[in-house]
Design an enzyme around this catalytic site. Structure first.
Site, PDB file in Angstrom:
ATOM      1  N   ASP A 162      -2.521  -0.782  11.022  1.00  0.00           N
ATOM      2  CA  ASP A 162      -2.802  -1.984  11.810  1.00  0.00           C
ATOM      3  C   ASP A 162      -2.799  -1.697  13.315  1.00  0.00           C
ATOM      4  O   ASP A 162      -3.526  -2.322  14.068  1.00  0.00           O
ATOM      5  CB  ASP A 162      -1.778  -3.090  11.509  1.00  0.00           C
ATOM      6  CG  ASP A 162      -2.185  -3.876  10.270  1.00  0.00           C
ATOM      7  OD1 ASP A 162      -3.381  -4.152  10.127  1.00  0.00           O
ATOM      8  OD2 ASP A 162      -1.304  -4.194   9.456  1.00  0.00           O
ATOM      9  N   CYS A 214     -10.840  18.350  12.220  1.00  0.00           N
ATOM     10  CA  CYS A 214      -9.603  19.037  11.862  1.00  0.00           C
ATOM     11  C   CYS A 214      -9.848  20.072  10.755  1.00  0.00           C
ATOM     12  O   CYS A 214     -10.331  21.162  11.038  1.00  0.00           O
ATOM     13  CB  CYS A 214      -8.533  18.018  11.491  1.00  0.00           C
ATOM     14  SG  CYS A 214      -6.877  18.695  11.702  1.00  0.00           S
ATOM     15  N   HIS A 234      -8.266  14.723  16.078  1.00  0.00           N
ATOM     16  CA  HIS A 234      -8.780  13.607  15.278  1.00  0.00           C
ATOM     17  C   HIS A 234      -9.351  12.558  16.237  1.00  0.00           C
ATOM     18  O   HIS A 234      -8.687  11.556  16.527  1.00  0.00           O
ATOM     19  CB  HIS A 234      -7.666  12.989  14.432  1.00  0.00           C
ATOM     20  CG  HIS A 234      -7.296  13.825  13.258  1.00  0.00           C
ATOM     21  ND1 HIS A 234      -8.022  13.821  12.092  1.00  0.00           N
ATOM     22  CD2 HIS A 234      -6.292  14.710  13.084  1.00  0.00           C
ATOM     23  CE1 HIS A 234      -7.466  14.655  11.230  1.00  0.00           C
ATOM     24  NE2 HIS A 234      -6.423  15.214  11.803  1.00  0.00           N
ATOM     25  N   LYS A 285      -3.437 -26.504  -1.206  1.00  0.00           N
ATOM     26  CA  LYS A 285      -2.048 -26.490  -1.708  1.00  0.00           C
ATOM     27  C   LYS A 285      -1.270 -25.207  -1.365  1.00  0.00           C
ATOM     28  O   LYS A 285      -0.146 -25.287  -0.863  1.00  0.00           O
ATOM     29  CB  LYS A 285      -2.044 -26.761  -3.221  1.00  0.00           C
ATOM     30  CG  LYS A 285      -0.661 -26.866  -3.831  1.00  0.00           C
ATOM     31  CD  LYS A 285       0.080 -28.127  -3.424  1.00  0.00           C
ATOM     32  CE  LYS A 285      -0.380 -29.321  -4.249  1.00  0.00           C
ATOM     33  NZ  LYS A 285       0.097 -30.586  -3.742  1.00  0.00           N
ATOM     34  N   PRO A 286      -1.864 -23.998  -1.634  1.00  0.00           N
ATOM     35  CA  PRO A 286      -1.083 -22.802  -1.297  1.00  0.00           C
ATOM     36  C   PRO A 286      -0.692 -22.759   0.182  1.00  0.00           C
ATOM     37  O   PRO A 286       0.405 -22.303   0.527  1.00  0.00           O
ATOM     38  CB  PRO A 286      -2.025 -21.641  -1.641  1.00  0.00           C
ATOM     39  CG  PRO A 286      -3.025 -22.206  -2.590  1.00  0.00           C
ATOM     40  CD  PRO A 286      -3.155 -23.667  -2.246  1.00  0.00           C
ATOM     41  N   GLY A 294      -7.995  17.048   5.961  1.00  0.00           N
ATOM     42  CA  GLY A 294      -7.462  17.135   4.606  1.00  0.00           C
ATOM     43  C   GLY A 294      -6.378  18.190   4.526  1.00  0.00           C
ATOM     44  O   GLY A 294      -6.149  18.922   5.486  1.00  0.00           O
ATOM     45  N   GLU A 297       2.975  -9.045  14.937  1.00  0.00           N
ATOM     46  CA  GLU A 297       2.514  -9.328  13.569  1.00  0.00           C
ATOM     47  C   GLU A 297       3.625  -8.968  12.581  1.00  0.00           C
ATOM     48  O   GLU A 297       4.121  -7.846  12.566  1.00  0.00           O
ATOM     49  CB  GLU A 297       1.249  -8.508  13.250  1.00  0.00           C
ATOM     50  CG  GLU A 297       0.761  -8.772  11.841  1.00  0.00           C
ATOM     51  CD  GLU A 297      -0.406  -7.881  11.419  1.00  0.00           C
ATOM     52  OE1 GLU A 297      -1.037  -7.235  12.269  1.00  0.00           O
ATOM     53  OE2 GLU A 297      -0.662  -7.830  10.194  1.00  0.00           O
ATOM     54  N   GLY A 303      -6.586 -10.429   6.192  1.00  0.00           N
ATOM     55  CA  GLY A 303      -7.076 -10.143   7.541  1.00  0.00           C
ATOM     56  C   GLY A 303      -6.121 -10.580   8.637  1.00  0.00           C
ATOM     57  O   GLY A 303      -6.557 -11.003   9.704  1.00  0.00           O
ATOM     58  N   LYS A 304      -4.832 -10.454   8.354  1.00  0.00           N
ATOM     59  CA  LYS A 304      -3.844 -10.820   9.378  1.00  0.00           C
ATOM     60  C   LYS A 304      -3.944  -9.864  10.570  1.00  0.00           C
ATOM     61  O   LYS A 304      -3.840 -10.279  11.718  1.00  0.00           O
ATOM     62  CB  LYS A 304      -2.451 -10.732   8.739  1.00  0.00           C
ATOM     63  CG  LYS A 304      -1.364 -11.386   9.510  1.00  0.00           C
ATOM     64  CD  LYS A 304      -0.271 -11.889   8.583  1.00  0.00           C
ATOM     65  CE  LYS A 304       0.140 -10.938   7.483  1.00  0.00           C
ATOM     66  NZ  LYS A 304       0.993  -9.834   7.914  1.00  0.00           N
ATOM     67  N   GLU A 353     -11.274  10.353  15.792  1.00  0.00           N
ATOM     68  CA  GLU A 353     -11.453   9.026  15.177  1.00  0.00           C
ATOM     69  C   GLU A 353     -10.317   8.072  15.550  1.00  0.00           C
ATOM     70  O   GLU A 353     -10.447   6.870  15.377  1.00  0.00           O
ATOM     71  CB  GLU A 353     -11.586   9.150  13.652  1.00  0.00           C
ATOM     72  CG  GLU A 353     -10.367   9.674  12.900  1.00  0.00           C
ATOM     73  CD  GLU A 353     -10.347  11.190  12.737  1.00  0.00           C
ATOM     74  OE1 GLU A 353     -10.924  11.885  13.595  1.00  0.00           O
ATOM     75  OE2 GLU A 353      -9.733  11.681  11.783  1.00  0.00           O
TER      76      GLU A 353
HETATM   77  N1  GLN Z   1      -4.619  21.142   6.485  1.00  0.00           N
HETATM   78  C1  GLN Z   1      -4.983  21.450   7.830  1.00  0.00           C
HETATM   79  C2  GLN Z   1      -3.749  21.719   8.682  1.00  0.00           C
HETATM   80  O1  GLN Z   1      -2.678  21.354   8.316  1.00  0.00           O
HETATM   81  C3  GLN Z   1      -5.806  20.344   8.442  1.00  0.00           C
HETATM   82  C4  GLN Z   1      -5.065  19.064   8.603  1.00  0.00           C
HETATM   83  C5  GLN Z   1      -5.974  17.909   8.875  1.00  0.00           C
HETATM   84  O2  GLN Z   1      -7.165  17.956   8.596  1.00  0.00           O
HETATM   85  N2  GLN Z   1      -5.436  16.826   9.373  1.00  0.00           N
HETATM   86  O3  GLN Z   1      -3.851  22.308   9.746  1.00  0.00           O
END
Ligand code: GLN
Length: 573
Positions: free
Chosen positions: A71, A386, A548, A188-189, A359, A139, A16-17, A550
């Site tokens: 990170d 995406c 994205h 010790k560690p 994906g 870090e 957890g650094k 997220e």
């Molecule tokens: N494979 C898709 C693309 O390249 C979606 C990429 C992703 O979901 N990050 O556009």
């Protein structure tokens, strides 16, 4: 001049650094200071873009299109700031920069050497990342004793000499095991880690002791004697339920005051932890709980790697849940099982919401399309991220617009209805096999449609206002103008990060819209091409984004799309 806080790890990795570094930053922010972080990754890869996420964790994407270590994501989630790619240093970058310069003859006949050239390059990069901040927390990746991080420790010691010890302090994050057969916490560690660090001329000013339980006084004293640092500077950080408790726990030991005292500084404001505490409390004791299915291809990943490969999605759901006082339980469903037997889709009825995440490639794609179809037709809240947007478009084209053969050309290059395709400008680069340069990476502007669900979410969460400010800043940077594309007054514009090659094919947008899919936002390139950024289906909670989001979710500042998704899922019967 900024003050530097160097965080190094002893004993072992994975204790957890990163979250400790982020928590120190959060604490100093609460005392009124401007803080940013630098992550040093001692591997030779230039960046994390080519690293296998199942081994190294998710690839984090920055505003300016960096593909870097996750990170940096932890820092952003704690500190609610946008950190540029240059704040991630790798050995590969350092050596490449020095060798490139040597090839261009810039060293004027000098012998190019580890000392001073590599060291200077490291110091320069750390200094450049420090502009306009009060504190920079650096870090050092890996564990003390790794051969790989020696150059960086050397450079930090040299930085200390340049700027004076009064401007730089060291933290050592260690782990104190409690072997089950003796049930006693061992120091010790940690003692050995201190000794290893001292071989580099570095003596820690603070030691953060990670362990299953809090440290008792005798153990603090033991470390005090051994490390020759006051036991008030030996800080206990026991295991907790959520990482967002860490700043609160460290503050119980008055870490903020102690750091400021070490630098001879005073608080700029008194910290107010009420909001943070409320969010942490919502995470620990939510009023309500929901179940979310994340449908992807997870073969050969294993449970541990899985959570790490999708860390940002987990975190985004957690942040949205914390703001809404809703607990989110996540199940990872392998899309292949829907391909094997459609009856398995009925399992999805047990969930309050379905996510299809990002994906690449064709494996498991038909199963994801089936899941999107199930969500749309059963009116279960859906969030497509995406690839999740692209496959929802394929599903809609096939089953609503009657284009039976519709597909993305990533899966079927010969489809008669390429609803998702590479755009001409990108095609050229792909044909030249310049894979590194073919992705749309980093933040891009999206103009949102009036009255759309998406616009409402950006308004409700306050993100629209925030992004307008960001856009004003970005307009000043000429080299980044392409990220904004064509901006016109009066349009509601937001920013999200991207990492993909394929786009919704502009040729099919009209047809999809005529059949009821709404494209609620687009990015307009300078050549006037509009790339679709958001979809939604009216009258239900079914949304997707080409970006994205997220990567832009923080505790206390959730991502609008995740906020809307969790809110709607919580309303499910
Ligand atoms: N494979 C898709 C693309 O390249 C979606 C990429 C992703 O979901 N990050 O556009």
């Amino acid at each position: 001049m900024p003050k530097y806080i160097v965080v190094a790890g002893g004993v072992m990795s994975g204790v957890g650094k990163g979250v400790t570094t982020a928590s120190i930053g959060k604490i100093l922010q609460e005392y009124g200071y401007k803080v940013s972080s630098v992550k040093i990754d001692p591997y030779l890869n230039y960046d994390a873009g080519t690293l296998r996420p199942t081994e190294h964790g998710e690839v984090w994407v920055t505003d300016d299109g960096g593909e870097i270590d996750q990170d940096l994501g932890t820092y952003e989630r704690f500190l609610n700031i946008d950190i540029p790619r240059r704040n991630n240093l790798t050995t590969g970058q350092i050596y490449k920069a020095v060798i490139d310069r040597e090839r261009q003859g810039e060293y004027l006949g000098q012998t190019v050497q580890f000392i001073p050239h590599i060291i200077d390059e490291i110091k320069d990069r750390i200094k450049k990342a420090s502009d306009s901040y009060d504190f920079i927390i650096v870090e050092v990746g890996g564990t003390i004793g790794d051969y790989e991080n020696i150059p960086f420790l050397f450079a930090l010691k040299s930085l200390e000499r340049d700027i004076g010890k009064q401007n730089l302090i060291y933290f050592l994050v260690t782990y104190l095991p409690i072997p089950s057969h003796i049930e006693e916490m061992k120091t010790k560690p940690t003692q050995q880690a201190i000794r290893l660090l001292s071989e580099h001329g570095i003596f820690p000013d603070f030691i953060i002791c990670r362990a299953k339980r809090a440290l008792d006084i005798p153990r603090k004293k033991k470390i005090e004697t051994y490390a020759n640092i006051a036991s008030e500077h030996v800080i206990s950080e026991p295991d907790i339920e959520t990482v967002y408790q860490i700043p609160l726990d460290l503050e119980k030991e008055r870490l903020g005051e102690k750091i400021l005292k070490e630098f001879g500084m005073k608080a700029k404001k008194s910290p107010d932890w009420n909001e943070w505490k409320k969010l942490v409390n919502n995470i620990l004791n939510p009023k309500k709980s929901i179940k979310i299915a994340i449908v992807g291809k997870y073969i050969d990943i294993g449970d541990y790697a899985l959570a790490d490969s999708y860390l940002s999605i987990n975190q985004s759901l957690l942040h949205a849940g914390a703001s809404l006082n809703v607990g989110v339980e996540i199940d990872w469903l392998d899309s292949k099982k829907f391909e094997d037997n459609k009856k398995n889709l009925n399992e999805l009825k047990n969930y309050d919401g379905i996510i299809v995440p990002g994906g690449f490639g064709s494996s498991g794609v038909e199963g994801k399309i089936l899941a999107a179809n199930f969500a749309r037709t059963s009116k279960i809240p859906y969030l497509g991220l995406c690839y999740g947007l692209q496959l929802a478009v394929v599903e809609f084209a096939r089953n609503v617009c009657g284009l039976k053969d519709a597909n993305t050309t990533e899966v079927n290059p010969k489809t008669s209805s390429p609803v998702i395709d590479v755009q001409p400008a990108q095609k050229e680069i792909l044909e030249k096999s310049m894979f590194g340069g073919t992705m749309r990476l980093g933040q891009y502007a999206a103009v949102l449609k009036d009255k759309s669900q998406i616009l409402r979410l950006y308004l409700e969460t306050g993100r629209l206002k925030e992004d307008e400010k960001r856009i004003n800043e970005l307009m000043k940077v000429k080299s980044q103008a392409f990220r904004l594309g064509i901006l016109e007054k009066g349009r509601k514009t937001v920013l999200e990060r991207h990492r993909h090659r394929y786009e919704v094919n502009p040729k099919f947008v009209d047809l999809l819209e005529k059949n009821g899919m709404i494209f609620s936002g687009y990015y307009e390139r300078f050549d006037r091409t509009r790339l679709m950024e958001y979809i939604e289906i009216p009258g239900q909670s079914f949304r997707g984004t080409q970006g994205h989001p997220e990567f832009k979710s923080r505790l206390g500042n959730p991502s609008p799309l995740f906020y809307g998704f969790v809110r709607d899922a919580a309303k499910q019967p």
